[in-house]
Scaffold this active site. Structure first.
Site, PDB file in Angstrom:
ATOM      1  CE  LYS A 179      -2.057   2.770   2.774  1.00  0.00           C
ATOM      2  NZ  LYS A 179      -1.940   3.976   1.948  1.00  0.00           N
ATOM      3  N   GLY A 231       6.931   4.903   8.027  1.00  0.00           N
ATOM      4  CA  GLY A 231       6.094   6.091   8.179  1.00  0.00           C
ATOM      5  C   GLY A 231       6.347   6.754   9.515  1.00  0.00           C
ATOM      6  CB  ALA A 234       1.955   9.163  15.869  1.00  0.00           C
ATOM      7  CB  THR A 235       1.465   5.977  11.533  1.00  0.00           C
ATOM      8  OG1 THR A 235       1.351   7.367  11.269  1.00  0.00           O
ATOM      9  CG2 THR A 235       0.437   5.225  10.734  1.00  0.00           C
ATOM     10  N   GLY A 236       3.190   4.250  13.489  1.00  0.00           N
ATOM     11  CA  GLY A 236       3.840   2.965  13.781  1.00  0.00           C
ATOM     12  C   GLY A 236       3.368   2.385  15.106  1.00  0.00           C
ATOM     13  CD  GLU A 254      13.705   1.037   8.551  1.00  0.00           C
ATOM     14  OE1 GLU A 254      14.135   2.175   8.817  1.00  0.00           O
ATOM     15  OE2 GLU A 254      14.421   0.029   8.513  1.00  0.00           O
ATOM     16  CB  CYS A 289      13.132   8.904   8.068  1.00  0.00           C
ATOM     17  SG  CYS A 289      14.099   7.933   6.896  1.00  0.00           S
ATOM     18  CD  GLU A 390       9.923  12.748  11.358  1.00  0.00           C
ATOM     19  OE1 GLU A 390       8.791  12.294  11.561  1.00  0.00           O
ATOM     20  OE2 GLU A 390      10.783  12.155  10.678  1.00  0.00           O
TER      21      GLU A 390
HETATM   22  P1  NAD Z   1       2.371   8.286   7.690  1.00  0.00           P
HETATM   23  O1  NAD Z   1       2.657   7.508   8.909  1.00  0.00           O
HETATM   24  O2  NAD Z   1       1.314   9.322   7.748  1.00  0.00           O
HETATM   25  O3  NAD Z   1       1.935   7.323   6.472  1.00  0.00           O
HETATM   26  C1  NAD Z   1       2.783   6.313   6.006  1.00  0.00           C
HETATM   27  C2  NAD Z   1       1.928   5.226   5.355  1.00  0.00           C
HETATM   28  O4  NAD Z   1       1.109   4.646   6.351  1.00  0.00           O
HETATM   29  C3  NAD Z   1       0.977   5.725   4.274  1.00  0.00           C
HETATM   30  O5  NAD Z   1       0.891   4.766   3.246  1.00  0.00           O
HETATM   31  C4  NAD Z   1      -0.341   5.831   5.022  1.00  0.00           C
HETATM   32  O6  NAD Z   1      -1.468   5.724   4.188  1.00  0.00           O
HETATM   33  C5  NAD Z   1      -0.251   4.664   5.966  1.00  0.00           C
HETATM   34  N1  NAD Z   1      -1.052   4.803   7.183  1.00  0.00           N
HETATM   35  C6  NAD Z   1      -1.367   5.939   7.843  1.00  0.00           C
HETATM   36  N2  NAD Z   1      -2.145   5.657   8.906  1.00  0.00           N
HETATM   37  C7  NAD Z   1      -2.318   4.307   8.911  1.00  0.00           C
HETATM   38  C8  NAD Z   1      -3.024   3.406   9.752  1.00  0.00           C
HETATM   39  N3  NAD Z   1      -3.699   3.833  10.820  1.00  0.00           N
HETATM   40  N4  NAD Z   1      -2.979   2.093   9.474  1.00  0.00           N
HETATM   41  C9  NAD Z   1      -2.280   1.638   8.405  1.00  0.00           C
HETATM   42  N5  NAD Z   1      -1.616   2.445   7.558  1.00  0.00           N
HETATM   43  C10 NAD Z   1      -1.618   3.764   7.814  1.00  0.00           C
HETATM   44  O7  NAD Z   1       3.761   8.881   7.213  1.00  0.00           O
HETATM   45  P2  NAD Z   1       4.041   9.859   5.990  1.00  0.00           P
HETATM   46  O8  NAD Z   1       3.563  11.208   6.365  1.00  0.00           O
HETATM   47  O9  NAD Z   1       3.590   9.251   4.713  1.00  0.00           O
HETATM   48  O10 NAD Z   1       5.640   9.801   5.957  1.00  0.00           O
HETATM   49  C11 NAD Z   1       6.422  10.567   6.775  1.00  0.00           C
HETATM   50  C12 NAD Z   1       6.947   9.790   7.956  1.00  0.00           C
HETATM   51  O11 NAD Z   1       7.618   8.616   7.508  1.00  0.00           O
HETATM   52  C13 NAD Z   1       7.979  10.564   8.739  1.00  0.00           C
HETATM   53  O12 NAD Z   1       7.765  10.407  10.113  1.00  0.00           O
HETATM   54  C14 NAD Z   1       9.286   9.934   8.317  1.00  0.00           C
HETATM   55  O13 NAD Z   1      10.336  10.108   9.220  1.00  0.00           O
HETATM   56  C15 NAD Z   1       8.894   8.519   8.153  1.00  0.00           C
HETATM   57  N6  NAD Z   1       9.844   7.791   7.285  1.00  0.00           N
HETATM   58  C16 NAD Z   1      10.692   6.879   7.853  1.00  0.00           C
HETATM   59  C17 NAD Z   1      11.635   6.219   7.063  1.00  0.00           C
HETATM   60  C18 NAD Z   1      12.609   5.220   7.648  1.00  0.00           C
HETATM   61  O14 NAD Z   1      13.236   4.485   6.881  1.00  0.00           O
HETATM   62  N7  NAD Z   1      12.798   5.162   8.958  1.00  0.00           N
HETATM   63  C19 NAD Z   1      11.711   6.507   5.706  1.00  0.00           C
HETATM   64  C20 NAD Z   1      10.838   7.444   5.164  1.00  0.00           C
HETATM   65  C21 NAD Z   1       9.909   8.076   5.966  1.00  0.00           C
END
Ligand code: NAD
Length: 487
Positions: A179, A231, A234-236, A254, A289, A390
């Site tokens: 996704k 992502g 908080a989502t993680g 991640e 990130c 962040e």
């Molecule tokens: P996000 O957490 O909003 O979304 C990431 C993904 O998760 C999207 O596909 C989104 O649709 C999905 N998602 C959101 N809520 C969900 C839920 N409740 N259940 C299942 N899936 C859900 O993040 P973003 O705004 O797209 O990306 C930015 C974040 O990602 C930043 O915090 C960044 O640091 C992090 N990031 C981390 C890495 C890494 O390798 N550590 C790499 C890139 C980005």
């Protein structure tokens, strides 16, 4: 590339080898953040669509898992070939969809292809052990795939994440439901065309939609026993709790970072300033990130460092993302755009000194897009929101320190622990900092880059697990122990 005629077309998902708009009637508009133009639509996948994708992946699993490992690797390499052949088009799709400059996005398909080739090359390294138990007994381990893997990826490197993150689960013999972010799904849907050529039907399925609905359905699906998420922290945290509500799953995360770059007074200041600029990844608007978004600088060199840094950052040229001369592009969407502006305001209110940038660029070619000039703040209090949270945007916080302990206290005094960088000519000091930083990846006199084969991932709130190395490949398998009585 999406043309004007296609612009309001809904681009279908990939389920079981077929292109489909899904079972619902809702779609999500796709806009170009640099122009505000509508450039397409993607399906808003329903729970039933996600279920269909998981079932298709489950149906494809037995045959895929039983293929000779080298044959699986051959398919994965064929995908890398197709990506390389279509690299320019894929880069231009991401430019339109996520607003990052072409110079930057061009590298992403190369990174994805390199990861696919790297993991394909590792396929014969997925080894078990033999364990000496008794003379008349044979005891060994097998590494076996989970079955259906769910992969959820973010918006900042849309194609790179969509393609590269298929490599390890596929090579290990799993099938995948991917996704992409609802903000940047176009290149993943173009990847679907390439997947139809390179892989058997159902081995990879792509569903688009919102995190709260499509993402959540994938996270909770009982047949997905292995989930990998990239992502926000908080989502993680939410995902790992939701994933394990009905069945036990293996989840890797991640997540975000607020990464320190520590500059000691003996550092080569040119290199350190250059590192602070490159480490912020302003060339994709700081939306990384791994960005070193806190420069912690010894106070003997602080004034000189910050004034040179501000000069370098002020010279970065915001521009149309498709232009070769553009240094920094558009922020991906309205909520991120507003978030960055909010943090610039918070920084001012907290009493930090804005040295450059932070203003919206709203003239000429850029008037209809979401452009913010890269910002550098000085004298940021280590405990302030600007230093702790962040932003995931082009805002760099700098702060002085006097002694080693203070530098480390500031560097480690945050909930995150993804990356860190140290600039010094003192070998012992460099390795001491590398040891003491609470981070999953540390650069010495360098920033930003990581390579296939070097594990990337976080500690603390930055995540669980490592990617881009043999650990990642093995993490898509489960060990089984076999005990044989030869007597
Ligand atoms: P996000 O957490 O909003 O979304 C990431 C993904 O998760 C999207 O596909 C989104 O649709 C999905 N998602 C959101 N809520 C969900 C839920 N409740 N259940 C299942 N899936 C859900 O993040 P973003 O705004 O797209 O990306 C930015 C974040 O990602 C930043 O915090 C960044 O640091 C992090 N990031 C981390 C890495 C890494 O390798 N550590 C790499 C890139 C980005």
């Amino acid at each position: 590339m999406t043309t004007a005629a296609q612009s309001t077309r809904t681009i279908p998902m990939l389920i079981g080898g077929q292109r489909t708009l899904g079972s619902g009637s809702e779609t999500i508009p796709v806009t170009n953040p640099a122009t505000g133009e509508l450039i397409g639509r993607i399906p808003d996948a329903t729970t039933a669509d996600v279920d269909a994708a998981v079932r298709a992946a489950a149906d494809a699993f037995p045959a895929w898992a039983r293929l000779d490992p080298l044959e699986r690797a051959r398919h994965v390499t064929a995908l890398a070939d197709l990506i390389e052949r279509n690299a320019e088009e894929l880069a231009r799709l991401d430019v339109q969809d996520n607003g990052s400059p072409i110079r930057e996005m061009r590298g992403d398909s190369g990174v994805a292809a390199a990861q696919l080739r790297y993991f394909a090359g590792l396929v014969l390294q997925l080894r078990g052990h033999t364990i000496p138990t008794q003379f008349e007994r044979l005891n060994y381990t097998l590494r076996q795939p989970f079955g259906v893997v769910g992969r959820i990826v973010p918006f900042n490197h849309p194609f790179m994440f969509a393609a590269a993150k298929l490599a390890a689960p596929l090579v290990a013999g799993n099938t995948v439901v991917l996704k992409p972010s609802e903000h940047t799904s176009l290149s993943a849907l173009r990847l679907a065309d390439l997947l139809q050529e390179a892989l058997p039907a159902g081995v990879v399925n792509i569903v688009t939609g919102y995190g709260q609905t499509a993402g959540d359905a994938l996270v909770r699906h009982p047949e997905v026993r292995r989930l990998a998420f990239i992502g926000a922290a908080a989502t993680g945290r939410r995902i790992i709790a939701r994933a394990n509500e009905s069945v036990v799953k293996t989840v890797t995360l991640e997540l975000g970072g607020k990464n320190p770059l520590v500059v000691f007074p003996d550092a080569d200041l040119d290199k350190a300033v250059d590192g602070a600029v490159r480490g912020m990844n302003f060339t994709w608007q700081g939306q990384s990130c791994g960005s070193t978004s806190r420069a912690i600088v010894h106070h003997d060199v602080y004034e000189e460092f910050t004034s040179r840094l501000a000069e370098r950052v002020a010279a970065l040229r915001p521009g149309p993302p498709g232009d070769e001369a553009t240094d920094t592009g558009a922020i991906v969407n309205k909520s991120q755009f507003e978030k960055v502006q909010r943090y610039v305001q918070i920084g001012r209110e907290e009493g930090a000194r804005l040295l450059t940038g932070g203003d919206v660029v709203d003239s000429g070619d850029l008037a209809r897009g979401m452009f913010i000039r890269p910002a550098v703040f000085a004298d940021v209090a280590p405990g302030s929101r600007l230093a702790q949270e962040e932003i995931f945007g082009p805002v760099l916080a700098t702060m002085p320190f006097t002694g080693y302990d203070e530098a480390l206290r500031i560097a480690n005094g945050i909930p995150y622990g993804l990356t860190g960088a140290v600039f010094t000519r003192d070998l012992r000091l460099a390795h001491t900092v590398a040891r003491d930083l609470e981070a999953g990846y540390v650069w010495v006199n360098d920033v930003a880059r990581h390579w296939p084969g070097t594990g990337f991932g976080g500690v603390k709130d930055s995540g669980l697990g490592r990617e881009e190395d043999l650990d990642e490949l093995e993490s898509y398998t489960q060990a089984k122990n076999v005990h044989v009585n030869l007597g």
